[in-house]
Design an enzyme around this catalytic site. Structure first.
Site: not given
Ligand code: NAD
Ligand code: UDP
Length: 312
Positions: A13, A37, A58, A99, A106, A145, A159, A175
């Site tokens: 998203f 997702t 991943d 990672n 690097r 989480y 780091y 959001t």
């Molecule tokens: P989302 O679930 O739509 O997006 C997460 C993306 O990460 C997805 O495309 C998913 O396929 C990918 N992903 C998950 N595990 C993975 C992995 N191991 N390797 C590669 N890709 C992987 O969620 P979002 O709302 O877009 O959130 C994005 C980031 O912002 C996240 O880190 C989330 O914790 C953080 N965040 C979002 C919110 C919110 O309200 N939307 C609030 C706080 C923090």
């Protein structure tokens, strides 16, 4: 020289909106996602752009790519999805951070971590400032989480101190906007989809718990500004400080969709935070950032998106 920018979770998203903005600004964008997702649909319109590239990968696994900047967004954000496979969620946050920080070290690349208001847990300080250490249950269903993101912050700062990695850490509050997954279980998408489909609106608990909802365009402005500025590594809260009860959100969605759906009350999930509101004084002073889009306008855009999606 044009920077090459890696966005992990770029098909999600928030990630897809960020990729769109970076592509428009002329960066060479490498979008990395495992599609847990996220969807190809979210980034389909970018696939033919000459400065956009997609990698299925991943972030538990190391990756060797030549990049100058990294936005680390990969991690499921909806409680339903991150609790579906909690071990995988912790691995994504912790191994993913190791990672991506190794890659940044690097490459001497600047790296921004998408942390979360969940590091404050069920907060005893209100509104939440960055100096608050939080109130997190380390063994509850949200811990995969919350603690995963807290450990990722620890890794970012270690780091930085130990190896001089150029970090930025932002704590994102709830959001919403177009491209949320219709069935991802988060409150804004749930209520809109329920209202548009004539299904009951599912309020958990008494609906008096609060959240502060930030429209995705505002959030992306904040991410870009934090990456650009030289002054502050963070953590910096990014969110809309206007606080609503979940019941008020339900009523706004019903009004704006002209829906006749009824409100039903279901049990409150364990460890659901009672209140959440960001103090954004730090973001205001460092990046002169404050959200511009009010809930009503943001909801209208989001409702229009879900209407198109549900009738497609
Ligand atoms: P989302 O679930 O739509 O997006 C997460 C993306 O990460 C997805 O495309 C998913 O396929 C990918 N992903 C998950 N595990 C993975 C992995 N191991 N390797 C590669 N890709 C992987 O969620 P979002 O709302 O877009 O959130 C994005 C980031 O912002 C996240 O880190 C989330 O914790 C953080 N965040 C979002 C919110 C919110 O309200 N939307 C609030 C706080 C923090
Ligand atoms: N919520 C709700 N009905 C739903 C989905 C969520 O009442 O269908 C509530 C949930 O219990 C929480 C708030 O809305 O209090 C925000 O939930 P969400 O999953 O969007 O994000 P959170 O801030 O809890 O991570």
């Amino acid at each position: 020289m044009t920077p090459t920018t890696l966005v992990t979770g770029g098909a999600g998203f928030i990630g897809s909106h960020l990729c769109e903005r970076l592509v428009a600004a002329g960066d060479e964008v490498l979008c990395l996602d495992n599609f847990y997702t996220g969807t190809k649909e979210n980034i389909r319109h970018l696939l033919l752009k000459p400065n956009f590239e997609l990698v299925r990968h991943d972030i538990w696994l190391p990756i060797y790519v030549e990049v100058d900047r990294i936005y680390n967004l990969a991690c499921p954000a909806s409680p339903v999805h991150y609790q579906n496979n909690p071990v995988s969620t912790t691995k994504t946050s912790v191994l993913g951070a190791i990672n991506m920080l190794g890659l940044a070290k690097r490459r001497q690349a600047r790296i921004l971590q998408a942390s979360t208001s969940e590091v404050y847990g069920d907060p005893k300080q209100h509104p939440q400032t960055e100096s608050y250490w939080g109130n997190v249950n380390p063994i509850g269903p949200r811990a995969c989480y919350d603690e995963g993101k807290r450990c990722a912050e620890t890794l970012f700062f270690d780091y930085h101190r130990q190896s001089g990695v150029d970090i930025r850490v932002v704590r994102i509050f709830n959001t919403y906007g177009p491209r949320m997954h219709p069935r991802d279980g988060r409150v804004v998408s749930n209520f809109i989809v329920q209202a548009l489909s004539g299904e009951p609106i599912t309020l958990y608990g008494d609906g008096q718990q609060t959240r502060s909802f930030c429209y995705v365009d505002d959030l992306v402005d904040g991410l870009l500004a934090m990456m650009k500025q030289e002054e502050e590594v963070g953590p910096v809260n990014l969110g809309n400080p206007v606080e609503f009860t979940i019941r008020e959100l339900a009523e706004a969605v019903l009004r704006l969709t002209c829906s006749k759906s009824e409100l039903i009350f279901l049990p409150l999930p364990q460890d659901d935070p009672a209140q959440r509101q960001p103090d954004i004084a730090k973001a205001k002073s460092i990046i002169e950032w404050a959200p511009k889009v009010g809930l009503e306008d943001g909801l209208k855009e989001t409702i229009a998106y879900f209407r198109r999606k549900l009738t497609a």
